[in-house]
Design an enzyme around this catalytic site. Structure first.
Site, PDB file in Angstrom:
ATOM      1  N   CYS A   7       0.812  -1.218   0.000  1.00  0.00           N
ATOM      2  CA  CYS A   7       0.000   0.000   0.000  1.00  0.00           C
ATOM      3  C   CYS A   7       0.842   1.263   0.000  1.00  0.00           C
ATOM      4  CB  CYS A   7      -0.936   0.003   1.204  1.00  0.00           C
ATOM      5  SG  CYS A   7      -2.012  -1.440   1.331  1.00  0.00           S
TER       6      CYS A   7
ATOM      7  N   GLU B  19     -10.414  -6.386  12.459  1.00  0.00           N
ATOM      8  CA  GLU B  19     -11.238  -6.623  11.277  1.00  0.00           C
ATOM      9  C   GLU B  19     -11.071  -8.081  10.876  1.00  0.00           C
ATOM     10  OE1 GLU B  19     -11.338  -5.124   6.684  1.00  0.00           O
ATOM     11  OE2 GLU B  19     -11.029  -3.636   8.256  1.00  0.00           O
TER      12      GLU B  19
ATOM     13  N   SER C  48     -15.403  -5.194   7.468  1.00  0.00           N
ATOM     14  CA  SER C  48     -15.239  -3.954   6.724  1.00  0.00           C
ATOM     15  C   SER C  48     -15.825  -4.044   5.336  1.00  0.00           C
ATOM     16  CB  SER C  48     -13.749  -3.607   6.673  1.00  0.00           C
ATOM     17  OG  SER C  48     -13.525  -2.497   5.853  1.00  0.00           O
TER      18      SER C  48
ATOM     19  N   LYS D  30      -5.517   2.754   7.736  1.00  0.00           N
ATOM     20  CA  LYS D  30      -5.530   3.635   8.905  1.00  0.00           C
ATOM     21  C   LYS D  30      -4.646   4.851   8.732  1.00  0.00           C
ATOM     22  CE  LYS D  30      -8.248   0.634  10.569  1.00  0.00           C
ATOM     23  NZ  LYS D  30      -8.114  -0.311   9.443  1.00  0.00           N
TER      24      LYS D  30
ATOM     25  N   ASP E 125      -3.352  -4.012   7.098  1.00  0.00           N
ATOM     26  CA  ASP E 125      -4.474  -4.861   7.496  1.00  0.00           C
ATOM     27  C   ASP E 125      -4.419  -6.212   6.797  1.00  0.00           C
ATOM     28  OD1 ASP E 125      -5.155  -2.427   8.638  1.00  0.00           O
ATOM     29  OD2 ASP E 125      -7.289  -2.683   8.249  1.00  0.00           O
TER      30      ASP E 125
ATOM     31  N   CYS F 212      -5.334  -1.982  -1.595  1.00  0.00           N
ATOM     32  CA  CYS F 212      -6.244  -3.019  -2.114  1.00  0.00           C
ATOM     33  C   CYS F 212      -7.266  -2.434  -3.081  1.00  0.00           C
ATOM     34  CB  CYS F 212      -6.941  -3.726  -0.966  1.00  0.00           C
ATOM     35  SG  CYS F 212      -5.803  -4.603   0.131  1.00  0.00           S
TER      36      CYS F 212
END
Length: 568
Positions: free
Chosen positions: A62, A457, A483, A137, A94, A207
Site C-alpha cells: 500500500c 477486522e 469492513s 488507517k 491490514d 487493495c
C-alpha cells in the site's frame, strides 16, 4: 493581488509566519545551524517550511511507493517557493496482519499516526503540511492530525493497486481470502489456490476494491481534504508522479490563502463524504472514521445521521467486493470527479462546500469527463439499489447501534441460532473444519475497542465462509469489525461491546438471533428480565494486555459509536 514589492513582501512574510517562531532571530541560531547540517541554506530557511508526513513502509504494497511520490512532491514544493521537510510515521497493513493478533494493532495505529503527526508538526512550526498516506488507517489517522493542527494542509492518497489477473479475470486480495475457504471446502485445487495467491497483488498500491482504502480516498475528495482528481490515479500510473508534483505546488497556494481544515471539514462536508460512501458501496469503516473526524473537529455527527444519508442515497457504483469492478475501473470511467458530479447533479450533496483546491465541490465536479459506454458508475436514474451500501441496525443486541454492508440483493431477514466464539481464531477454526452450516449466526465477541483491544477486522472468517458458498446463508455478528471486504451478511461495530457488559457478551450458544434489514433491527429472542439476570451474573474476562501500547489504548478508547478514539 497587487504586484507591488510591498504587497509581495507582506504575503511572503505571512506565508512563513508560523515557522519564524522556530527560525527567526539571534536566539534561534542553534536551530538554524542544525538545519544547515542537513543541507539547507539561509535562503531555504527564509521560505515557508512545508512538512511532508510520509507513511512509507516496506511492510506491504500500500505505502511501498510513497518515497518516490514524496520526492516529486518536494520538487513541486521547491518550485512553488517552499522548503520541504519530510518525516515519517507508522503504518500497519491490514491485509498482512489479518487473522492474527497483529491485526489488533491496526486501529490502534490510527491513533498513533494522528498523535505522531500532530507532535512533529507542533514541535517544528510548519507553515503547511501534506500528509502522504495510502493504507486503511494512515488516511484517517493523517486527517485526524490535520484537523487537530488546523494549519494549511491536505491529505494525498498514494493510489490503488492494479488488479491481478487470474485466467482472464480481474481479481484482488479479496479473492485470495475467499480462496482460503474454497480450498478448505475442496472447491479448488492446491495448484489453483497457489496461482490465485501469486497473481492477486501485482505491484504497489492499496487493495483494489472499494475496501477501506479506496472508500476513504473517495470520501476524502468529497469532503474536500484531498484534492479532487488526485486520489483515483492508480499507484503505479506514471500520472501519479505528476499528481504528487502538483500537490507540492498546491500546498503553497493554501498557505498563501491560509486555507485550513476547519474551513473545509464541516458538517455539510461530512454529509457529502458519507453520501459518497453510500453511493459507492464503501467500507463500514467509514462510519468509524467519520465519527472520529467529527469528534476531532467538534462537529455533531451520529449513527442516526449516517443512517439517514444511506437510506436516502442510492447505490450507483458496481464495485468489488459486492460488485464487479475495481478502483482502476473507476479511474478509467471518469474517476471520483464523475461520482461527485453525479452526486451534485442529483442533489445528494451540497456543492457549495469548500475544498482544499480553493474551489467548491460543485466547481470541481463540473469538469468531470465520463468515458463513453462505461458501466462502472451508474446514473441515479438507473441505480443498483435504492438505498446506500451500508445501514445502521439497533435492537436489544446492539442498543447503541451496529453496521451492516449490503448490495441490495441479500436476504432481508435472518433468523437462526447463535454460534458463540470469544475470539476470531476460534471462529476461523470452526469454519475451516466445516462446523458452520446454513442458518447459523456466528457471534465473534470480545474483539471490540476495549476487549480486543483494537477492534480487529475479520475478513478472513467472512471470506472463508463466502468461499464455502455460505455467504448468503450464514450471518456474522461482531463487536469488532467486518469492513468493506465482505460479500455476505456481516454485522460489525456492535455497541456496547462484550468487554463492557454489552448484550453481545450475554448471549449463549443456541439463542435465537433475529435480524430484519428493512426494520433496521438486530435482536436476540430473550426477555428483558433474562438479559438483566445474565448481566447480573456476568463478569468481565481478564484483559489480553496489561502493559504497553495495547493496554494504553484499551484504557483510553471510546466505543465504536463514538469513533473508537482516544482523544476525548
Amino acid at each position: 493581488m497587487s504586484d507591488s514589492p510591498e504587497i509581495r513582501e507582506q504575503v511572503r512574510a505571512a506565508m512563513n509566519a508560523r515557522s519564524r517562531t522556530l527560525l527567526a532571530g539571534d536566539d534561534r541560531a542553534a536551530a538554524r545551524s542544525m538545519l544547515k547540517a542537513i543541507g539547507l541554506t539561509d535562503a531555504d530557511l527564509a521560505k515557508p517550511l512545508i512538512g511532508i508526513a510520509n507513511t512509507w513502509t516496506e511492510v506491504g504494497p500500500c505505502n511501498f511507493h510513497l518515497r518516490a511520490l514524496a520526492h516529486k512532491m518536494k520538487e513541486g514544493i521547491r518550485a512553488a517557493g517552499g522548503t520541504p521537510l519530510e518525516f515519517n510515521t507508522v503504518s500497519i497493513s491490514d491485509g498482512i496482519t489479518m487473522g492474527t493478533e497483529g491485526m489488533k494493532a491496526s486501529l490502534i495505529s490510527r491513533e498513533m499516526i494522528a498523535d505522531s503527526i500532530e507532535l512533529i508538526a507542533r514541535a517544528n512550526y510548519f507553515d503547511g503540511i501534506i500528509a502522504l498516506a495510502a493504507c486503511d488507517k494512515t488516511m484517517p489517522g493523517a486527517i485526524m492530525a490535520l484537523l487537530r493542527l488546523d494549519i494549511p494542509s491536505f491529505m494525498l492518497y498514494g493510489g490503488s493497486i492494479a488488479p491481478g489477473n487470474y485466467r482472464g479475470k480481474d481479481i484482488t486480495v479479496q479473492e485470495v481470502f475467499e480462496a482460503i475457504g474454497a480450498y478448505a471446502a475442496g472447491k479448488i485445487t492446491q495448484e489453483e489456490f497457489k496461482e490465485i495467491e501469486d497473481v492477486a497483488c501485482p505491484g504497489p498500491g492499496a487493495c483494489g476494491g472499494q475496501f477501506t482504502a479506496n472508500t476513504m480516498a473517495t470520501l476524502s475528495e468529497l469532503i474536500g481534504i484531498c484534492p479532487m482528481g488526485f486520489a483515483d490515479v492508480p499507484a503505479a500510473d506514471k500520472e501519479k508522479e505528476a499528481v504528487a508534483y502538483r500537490a507540492g505546488e498546491l500546498i503553497l497556494k493554501m498557505v498563501e490563502a491560509d486555507l485550513r481544515p476547519s474551513q473545509i471539514v464541516t458538517r455539510k462536508a461530512l454529509e457529502n463524504g458519507m453520501a459518497s460512501v453510500a453511493c459507492t458501496g464503501g467500507s463500514t469503516n467509514a462510519v468509524l472514521h467519520t465519527l472520529a473526524f467529527a469528534r476531532e473537529a467538534g462537529i455533531s455527527w451520529t449513527l442516526e445521521d449516517i443512517e439517514a444519508i444511506n437510506k436516502h442515497t442510492p447505490l450507483i457504483c458496481d464495485l468489488k467486493p459486492t460488485g464487479k469492478y475495481t478502483a482502476l475501473d473507476v479511474h478509467k470511467a471518469g474517476g471520483i470527479r464523475l461520482i461527485a458530479q453525479r452526486l451534485v447533479e442529483g442533489g445528494y450533496v451540497d456543492g457549495s462546500a469548500m475544498t482544499c483546491t480553493g474551489k467548491t465541490l460543485a466547481e470541481e465536479a463540473a469538469t468531470a469527463k465520463e468515458t463513453a459506454d462505461q458501466e462502472v458508475i451508474h446514473t441515479f436514474a438507473n441505480p443498483i439499489s435504492a438505498n446506500g451500501g451500508l445501514h445502521i441496525l439497533t435492537g436489544n443486541l446492539a442498543p447503541r447501534g451496529s453496521v451492516i454492508k449490503l448490495k441490495g440483493t441479500e436476504p432481508r431477514i435472518h433468523h437462526g441460532p447463535a454460534r458463540i466464539f470469544n475470539r476470531e481464531e476460534d471462529a476461523m477454526q470452526a469454519v475451516q473444519h466445516r462446523q458452520i452450516v446454513a442458518g447459523d449466526v456466528v457471534i465473534i465477541r470480545y474483539e471490540g475497542p476495549v476487549g480486543g483491544p483494537g477492534m480487529r477486522e475479520m475478513l478472513g472468517v467472512t471470506a472463508a465462509i463466502t468461499g464455502q458458498g455460505l455467504g448468503a446463508d450464514v450471518l456474522l455478528i461482531t463487536d469488532g469489525r467486518f469492513s468493506g471486504a465482505t460479500r455476505g451478511l456481516c454485522i460489525g461495530h456492535v455497541a456496547p461491546e462484550a468487554m463492557l457488559g454489552g448484550p453481545i457478551g450475554l448471549i449463549q450458544e443456541g439463542d435465537i438471533i433475529h435480524v430484519d434489514i428493512d426494520a433496521r433491527s438486530i435482536n436476540v429472542e430473550l426477555s428483558d428480565d433474562e438479559l438483566a439476570a445474565r448481566k447480573a451474573a456476568w463478569q468481565a474476562p481478564a484483559p489480553h494486555y496489561t502493559r504497553g501500547v495495547m493496554a494504553k489504548y484499551a484504557r483510553a478508547a471510546s466505543q465504536a459509536d463514538d469513533g473508537a478514539i482516544t482523544n476525548p
